[in-house]
Design a protein around this motif. Sequence first.
Motif, PDB file in Angstrom:
ATOM      1  N   CYS A 133      -2.156  -3.958   0.642  1.00 56.88           N
ATOM      2  CA  CYS A 133      -1.733  -5.093  -0.196  1.00 56.88           C
ATOM      3  C   CYS A 133      -2.799  -5.492  -1.209  1.00 56.88           C
ATOM      4  CB  CYS A 133      -1.328  -6.285   0.664  1.00 56.88           C
ATOM      5  SG  CYS A 133       0.142  -5.985   1.659  1.00 56.88           S
ATOM      6  N   SER A 134      -3.526  -4.491  -1.714  1.00 48.56           N
ATOM      7  CA  SER A 134      -4.482  -4.761  -2.786  1.00 48.56           C
ATOM      8  C   SER A 134      -3.732  -5.102  -4.069  1.00 48.56           C
ATOM      9  CB  SER A 134      -5.373  -3.533  -3.025  1.00 48.56           C
ATOM     10  OG  SER A 134      -6.228  -3.302  -1.946  1.00 48.56           O
ATOM     11  N   ARG A 135      -4.358  -5.928  -4.874  1.00 47.39           N
ATOM     12  CA  ARG A 135      -3.789  -6.280  -6.164  1.00 47.39           C
ATOM     13  C   ARG A 135      -4.424  -5.415  -7.257  1.00 47.39           C
ATOM     14  NH1 ARG A 135      -4.611 -12.615  -6.831  1.00 47.39           N
ATOM     15  NH2 ARG A 135      -6.699 -12.000  -6.133  1.00 47.39           N
ATOM     16  N   GLN A 162       0.224  -5.494  -9.740  1.00 47.50           N
ATOM     17  CA  GLN A 162       0.904  -4.550  -8.858  1.00 47.50           C
ATOM     18  C   GLN A 162       0.288  -4.627  -7.470  1.00 47.50           C
ATOM     19  OE1 GLN A 162       0.354  -0.799 -10.838  1.00 47.50           O
ATOM     20  NE2 GLN A 162       1.597  -1.374 -12.601  1.00 47.50           N
ATOM     21  N   ILE A 163       1.107  -4.638  -6.451  1.00 44.90           N
ATOM     22  CA  ILE A 163       0.637  -4.651  -5.070  1.00 44.90           C
ATOM     23  C   ILE A 163       0.776  -3.236  -4.516  1.00 44.90           C
ATOM     24  CG2 ILE A 163       0.864  -5.723  -2.797  1.00 44.90           C
ATOM     25  CD1 ILE A 163       0.148  -7.674  -5.081  1.00 44.90           C
ATOM     26  N   THR A 164      -0.331  -2.718  -3.952  1.00 44.45           N
ATOM     27  CA  THR A 164      -0.324  -1.341  -3.473  1.00 44.45           C
ATOM     28  C   THR A 164      -1.165  -1.196  -2.212  1.00 44.45           C
ATOM     29  OG1 THR A 164      -0.798   0.975  -4.064  1.00 44.45           O
ATOM     30  CG2 THR A 164      -2.279  -0.708  -4.948  1.00 44.45           C
ATOM     31  N   ALA A 188       6.381   5.031  -6.545  1.00 42.59           N
ATOM     32  CA  ALA A 188       6.424   5.110  -5.085  1.00 42.59           C
ATOM     33  C   ALA A 188       5.238   4.427  -4.430  1.00 42.59           C
ATOM     34  CB  ALA A 188       6.489   6.573  -4.642  1.00 42.59           C
ATOM     35  N   GLN A 189       4.144   4.221  -5.181  1.00 45.82           N
ATOM     36  CA  GLN A 189       2.951   3.595  -4.622  1.00 45.82           C
ATOM     37  C   GLN A 189       2.856   2.104  -4.935  1.00 45.82           C
ATOM     38  OE1 GLN A 189      -0.679   5.796  -5.379  1.00 45.82           O
ATOM     39  NE2 GLN A 189       0.372   7.752  -5.182  1.00 45.82           N
TER      40      GLN A 189
END
Length: 226
Positions: free
Chosen positions: A166-168, A178-180, A191-192
């Motif tokens: 849940c890095s920004r 974007q949360i990834t 997809a990521q």
Amino acid sequence: MQAINNPQSLLPASLRFLAKELKSIRNPYPDELPCLVERANVKPEDLEPWADRNHPPAHSYGRKLVMHGGHFEIMVMTWLPGDYSAIHDHGEAQWGAVQCFGVAAHQKFSLNRQHLSLSADAPYRPRQINWVDHNLIHQMGNTGSQTFLSLHIYGAGRTCANLTSCSRLFDLDEGCIQITDGGLFFALPEAQIIRRHYGLSGDQHLVKQQRLLKKARQLRALELTR
């Protein structure tokens, strides 16, 4: 993420020392972790088993997991000439440290009501160690002509399957956060991206800089895949 998650006994002595000490650390003071890394006396050759000089061109840098210790992770990043992370934070990680083994561009940022601004230009010197706290928003890159590695430690006060989940990622070109759970790369594939939060803005010169960096990464990926 490409990962080599090794038993502690297979690690170089310096990383074994770090792993052993990190097991008992849950909420370190800002100077505690950098001092621990300095005591470990990590050398660039200790990180070579996790060097990723052939990382995919779409990846902004090489990224490999050395060890997951429940409430901490040890990682190695590889920075080829021209490699640059996107602007990002570290998700679930509450604390950490980075030791860089080259001269790296490094900027810190502040976020105020969805507006991103440069707060400090703080380049790394070879072997420099920096504390990482939960509020850090930053960007690293290699503007030189030599490849180098960096050591990254991320931790929390509790067990976590992925410390940087849940890095920004702050995409000023799209105007969104974007949360990834993966690498903090420019132009992430759909997809990521877990989700997007629109409304992000930034200082004009910063928006222009980030667009140029993103475009350079996209062009490099296109050239290397032809």
